[in-house]
Design a protein around this motif. Structure first.
Motif, mmCIF file in Angstrom:
data_model
loop_
_atom_site.group_PDB
_atom_site.id
_atom_site.type_symbol
_atom_site.label_atom_id
_atom_site.label_comp_id
_atom_site.label_asym_id
_atom_site.label_seq_id
_atom_site.Cartn_x
_atom_site.Cartn_y
_atom_site.Cartn_z
ATOM 1 N N ARG A 57 0.841 -1.191 0.000
ATOM 2 C CA ARG A 57 0.000 0.000 0.000
ATOM 3 C C ARG A 57 0.879 1.244 0.000
ATOM 4 N NH1 ARG A 57 -5.265 0.962 0.384
ATOM 5 N NH2 ARG A 57 -6.009 2.920 1.275
ATOM 6 N N MET A 58 0.709 2.047 -1.028
ATOM 7 C CA MET A 58 1.489 3.282 -1.163
ATOM 8 C C MET A 58 0.575 4.401 -1.633
ATOM 9 S SD MET A 58 5.009 1.932 -2.939
ATOM 10 C CE MET A 58 5.730 3.575 -2.856
ATOM 11 N N ASP A 59 0.706 5.557 -0.999
ATOM 12 C CA ASP A 59 -0.060 6.758 -1.384
ATOM 13 C C ASP A 59 -1.563 6.486 -1.410
ATOM 14 O OD1 ASP A 59 2.368 8.126 -1.736
ATOM 15 O OD2 ASP A 59 2.529 7.377 -3.812
ATOM 16 N N GLY A 60 -2.006 5.671 -0.448
ATOM 17 C CA GLY A 60 -3.433 5.416 -0.327
ATOM 18 C C GLY A 60 -3.992 4.399 -1.287
ATOM 19 N N ASN A 61 -3.135 3.715 -2.042
ATOM 20 C CA ASN A 61 -3.604 2.719 -3.010
ATOM 21 C C ASN A 61 -2.830 1.410 -2.845
ATOM 22 O OD1 ASN A 61 -5.490 4.410 -4.578
ATOM 23 N ND2 ASN A 61 -3.621 5.556 -5.076
#
Length: 386
Positions: A57-61
């Motif tokens: 999970r990165m930058d909310g995705n």
């Protein structure tokens, strides 16, 4: 597999928003999940092949990508370090002994750190997956293990089961490799309906009155193997035990022209009386009740014992059973062997072990002798016809 913000839920009492991280498909299911500190690992069963995807999970995705494990095998997640980045996987396939594959960096780099010993030389061999179109159009997956440089048809063993929601998955078999594959022969494993490869619906598609679907699937795989040039009909042998013995018994009586040899192990064969032989009555949810006219109609349509034909050109047959079998009564194999021989099919062989049960004796020496007997039977029946 869903994802939500746990901290937000604790703070506000609001569960949402809920994201769908992974949704199963018709032939793809989730087998298990595990996490390290920064990654989530999901093991999948994808068209009878094990796979693992790593989720970040990165930058909310969420992003998902496959872990670079070997294909056409059986995979599991052995461990995941919840406060670190190490993760390990169990792996086996037709050519690889059970192994542990380790990673210290969330699956980016992989190394086999432990393995059971190899029992045969797998270096010239390849494992592949194909599909055959069954009589009703359903695509039936199957695996083929053979020499990478195979030029033409070779003696080939086709194995199947197709019952009780039991899946046939890729797995290492050292004896088969040593006594069959090392000799240049091929092995085929069919994932027919009635098994559990794709969940309850796959099982129910060959349940009771639908049983013929599984038999048609097996015949379709046999025909596809010949079409691909892996074997000829006369160099293709089949083997199955218990419910798989019913499968090979039906294959013998319905499609003798498709096979060069048939092994029928600890089988059910008289389906009009199977419920009278202990513990046959416990399987009526699988096959039906022969005392009911509507069930007897479909059972009598395929029951191998009732369909032995004196005029048919049957390939060589080997039937095996055990006097002490308390799972499937030895009377099935005895009666079938007698009927085949009485009908003039002289190439019918019968072997009955006096000790042990449905799975055979515990003593390794008679086990080895019986296994060798079956492979010698296949080699002699199929080699001259390849």
């Amino acid at each position: 597999l869903y994802s939500l913000d746990l901290a937000r839920w604790v703070e506000t009492g609001a569960i949402g928003p809920v994201e769908t991280l992974f949704e199963p498909a018709y032939r793809v299911s989730i087998a298990g999940i595990a996490r390290t500190r920064d990654r989530l690992f999901v093991s999948l069963m994808d068209n009878v092949r094990g796979k693992v995807v790593v989720c970040e999970r990165m930058d909310g995705n969420w992003s998902l990508k496959p872990v670079a494990l070997p294909e056409n095998g059986n995979v599991g997640i052995s461990h995941a370090e919840q406060f670190g980045s190490s993760v390990s996987f169990s792996f086996t396939d037709f050519l690889t002994p059970s192994s542990i594959i380790w990673s210290d960096d969330n699956g980016e780099t992989l190394a086999t750190v432990k393995s059971q010993p190899a029992r045969f030389d797998a270096s010239p061999l390849i494992s592949e997956q194909f599909e055959a179109r069954s009589k009703d159009g359903t695509m039936i997956p199957y695996f083929v293990v053979r020499r990478r440089d195979q030029k033409g048809p070779v003696p080939t063993l086709l194995y199947g089961y197709g019952g009780f929601e039991v899946p046939l998955l890729p797995g290492y078999a050292g004896v088969r490799g040593k006594l069959w594959l090392e000799k240049g022969n091929a092995y085929v494993q069919a994932c027919i309906r009635g098994g559990g490869e794709f969940g309850p619906a796959w099982h129910q598609a060959a349940l009771k009155g639908n049983r013929q679907n599984g038999f048609d699937d097996f015949a379709a795989v046999a025909q596809d193997v010949v079409k691909r040039g892996i074997a000829t009909a006369s160099s293709l042998g089949i083997q199955g035990g218990s419910n798989g013995g019913l499968l090979t018994g039906v294959s013998l009586t319905q499609h003798p022209e498709l096979f060069g040899a048939v092994i029928i192990e600890v089988p059910l064969l008289d389906m009009l009386r199977y419920a009278e032989l202990p513990p046959g009555a416990s399987w009526m949810a699988e096959y039906g009740d022969p005392s009911k006219p509507e069930d007897a109609k479909w059972l009598s349509a395929y029951s191998p014992y009732q369909h032995v034909d004196a005029a048919a050109a049957y390939p060589p047959v080997l039937l095996t059973t055990s006097t002490a079998d308390d799972r499937v009564h030895p009377g099935h194999a005895r009666k079938m062997a007698a009927r085949l021989q009485e009908a003039g099919h002289a190439r019918t062989l019968f072997f009955e072990e006096t000790e042990g049960g449905h799975g055979g004796r515990g003593d390794r020496r008679p086990q080895a002798a019986q296994t060798a007997m079956k492979y010698v039977f296949l080699q002699r029946a199929l080699t001259a016809k390849a």
